[in-house]
Design a protein around this motif. Structure first.
Motif, PDB file in Angstrom:
ATOM      1  N   PHE A  31       0.946  -1.044   0.130  1.00  0.00           N
ATOM      2  CA  PHE A  31      -0.109   0.111  -0.117  1.00  0.00           C
ATOM      3  C   PHE A  31       0.858   1.301  -0.038  1.00  0.00           C
ATOM      4  O   PHE A  31       0.567   2.162   0.449  1.00  0.00           O
ATOM      5  CB  PHE A  31      -0.969  -0.065   1.150  1.00  0.00           C
ATOM      6  CG  PHE A  31      -1.794  -1.328   1.143  1.00  0.00           C
ATOM      7  CD1 PHE A  31      -2.794  -1.435   0.456  1.00  0.00           C
ATOM      8  CD2 PHE A  31      -1.593  -2.229   2.170  1.00  0.00           C
ATOM      9  CE1 PHE A  31      -3.672  -2.301   0.529  1.00  0.00           C
ATOM     10  CE2 PHE A  31      -2.312  -3.404   2.182  1.00  0.00           C
ATOM     11  CZ  PHE A  31      -3.473  -3.382   1.413  1.00  0.00           C
ATOM     12  N   ASN A  36      -0.944   4.718  -0.371  1.00  0.00           N
ATOM     13  CA  ASN A  36      -1.616   5.145   0.602  1.00  0.00           C
ATOM     14  C   ASN A  36      -0.460   5.683   2.005  1.00  0.00           C
ATOM     15  O   ASN A  36      -0.818   6.748   2.384  1.00  0.00           O
ATOM     16  CB  ASN A  36      -2.559   4.209   1.171  1.00  0.00           C
ATOM     17  CG  ASN A  36      -3.705   3.904   0.271  1.00  0.00           C
ATOM     18  OD1 ASN A  36      -4.145   4.923  -0.527  1.00  0.00           O
ATOM     19  ND2 ASN A  36      -4.301   2.745   0.437  1.00  0.00           N
ATOM     20  N   LYS A  75       0.891   9.087   1.361  1.00  0.00           N
ATOM     21  CA  LYS A  75      -0.218  10.241   1.606  1.00  0.00           C
ATOM     22  C   LYS A  75      -0.252  10.406   3.126  1.00  0.00           C
ATOM     23  O   LYS A  75      -0.302  11.473   3.708  1.00  0.00           O
ATOM     24  CB  LYS A  75      -1.560   9.573   1.039  1.00  0.00           C
ATOM     25  CG  LYS A  75      -1.814   9.719  -0.285  1.00  0.00           C
ATOM     26  CD  LYS A  75      -3.121   9.316  -0.813  1.00  0.00           C
ATOM     27  CE  LYS A  75      -3.110   9.427  -2.232  1.00  0.00           C
ATOM     28  NZ  LYS A  75      -4.644   8.766  -2.735  1.00  0.00           N
ATOM     29  N   TYR A  76      -0.046   8.900   3.815  1.00  0.00           N
ATOM     30  CA  TYR A  76       0.013   9.188   5.424  1.00  0.00           C
ATOM     31  C   TYR A  76       1.198  10.024   5.852  1.00  0.00           C
ATOM     32  O   TYR A  76       0.923  10.721   6.813  1.00  0.00           O
ATOM     33  CB  TYR A  76      -0.098   7.796   5.891  1.00  0.00           C
ATOM     34  CG  TYR A  76      -1.275   7.001   5.693  1.00  0.00           C
ATOM     35  CD1 TYR A  76      -2.470   7.675   5.430  1.00  0.00           C
ATOM     36  CD2 TYR A  76      -1.146   5.435   5.829  1.00  0.00           C
ATOM     37  CE1 TYR A  76      -3.590   6.730   5.197  1.00  0.00           C
ATOM     38  CE2 TYR A  76      -2.321   4.790   5.565  1.00  0.00           C
ATOM     39  CZ  TYR A  76      -3.666   5.279   5.257  1.00  0.00           C
ATOM     40  OH  TYR A  76      -4.635   4.773   5.073  1.00  0.00           O
TER      41      TYR A  76
END
Length: 217
Positions: free
Chosen positions: A87, A90, A93-94
């Motif tokens: 991931f 994702n 982005k985190y």
């Protein structure tokens, strides 16, 4: 497994840890330096093998050396650096969002309290607890799939989720053992007490293990 047996098991695992040469140790080497590194490595390690995470973190930290670097790096470049962790888009982005949170909400410092860590994007209880231990030396129990699986195999707990296991362990395990419980069981789970084919024949704590007793005729 009774408490006195558990204490013996932990002492055995402490002695065996270095000999196991587990992937977790390579990842831990990348976490050393500051709390931000510990946070990044731990978050990236979710749903990813430690050996993969360690290689990605080594490459990442050649480019990202500070919170400002993380804030300024282009998201596409960050994604490329994070591949092939699970991931990775994702997680890119985190990392961007939690970097902003750390700067705006916590004055540029990684928070050292559980409830504050849990406010960071992408950070759950496992990640937060491991960061508390490894970055700040605070007693906490990080429960991942290895810890959850092994504690149930030992019949130390009877739980269905890692969060249930964490709650149960805080009631069972004396605080003096919290700090290294995760690293010991992860190393043990990566090398001996594997998910599908546990190596019970070479297990150093087999005499205490309920799982071995069930397997044996």
């Amino acid at each position: 497994m009774e408490l006195q047996e558990l204490k013996k098991v932990i002492e055995i695992l402490r002695r065996e840890y270095e000999h196991l040469n587990a992937p977790i140790e390579r990842l831990k080497a990348q976490k050393r330096g500051d709390p931000l590194r510990a946070l990044i490595c731990t978050l990236l390690s979710t749903r990813t093998k430690d050996e993969t995470t360690a290689e990605v973190c080594k490459r990442l930290f050649e480019r990202v050396k500070s919170l400002d670097d993380l804030l300024e790096i282009d998201i596409k470049e960050l994604e490329r650096l994070l591949y092939p962790v699970g991931f990775y888009k994702n997680k890119a982005k985190y990392l961007k969002q939690l970097a902003f949170q750390i700067k705006e909400e916590f004055g540029g410092r990684v928070p050292d309290k559980l409830e504050e860590l849990l406010r960071l994007k992408g950070v759950g209880r496992k990640v937060a607890n491991i960061v508390l231990v490894e970055a700040f030396g605070k007693p906490a129990i990080g429960v991942d799939t290895h810890v959850h699986r092994i504690c149930n195999r030992w019949k130390l707990v009877n739980t269905k989720t890692p969060q249930q296991t964490e709650r149960a362990l805080t009631q069972i395990l004396p605080k003096e053992y919290w700090m290294d419980f995760n690293r010991l069981l992860v190393a043990f789970g990566q090398t001996i007490c594997k998910p599908l084919k546990p190596r019970c024949d070479v297990c150093p704590i087999r005499e205490f293990c309920a799982f071995v007793k069930i397997k044996e005729p």
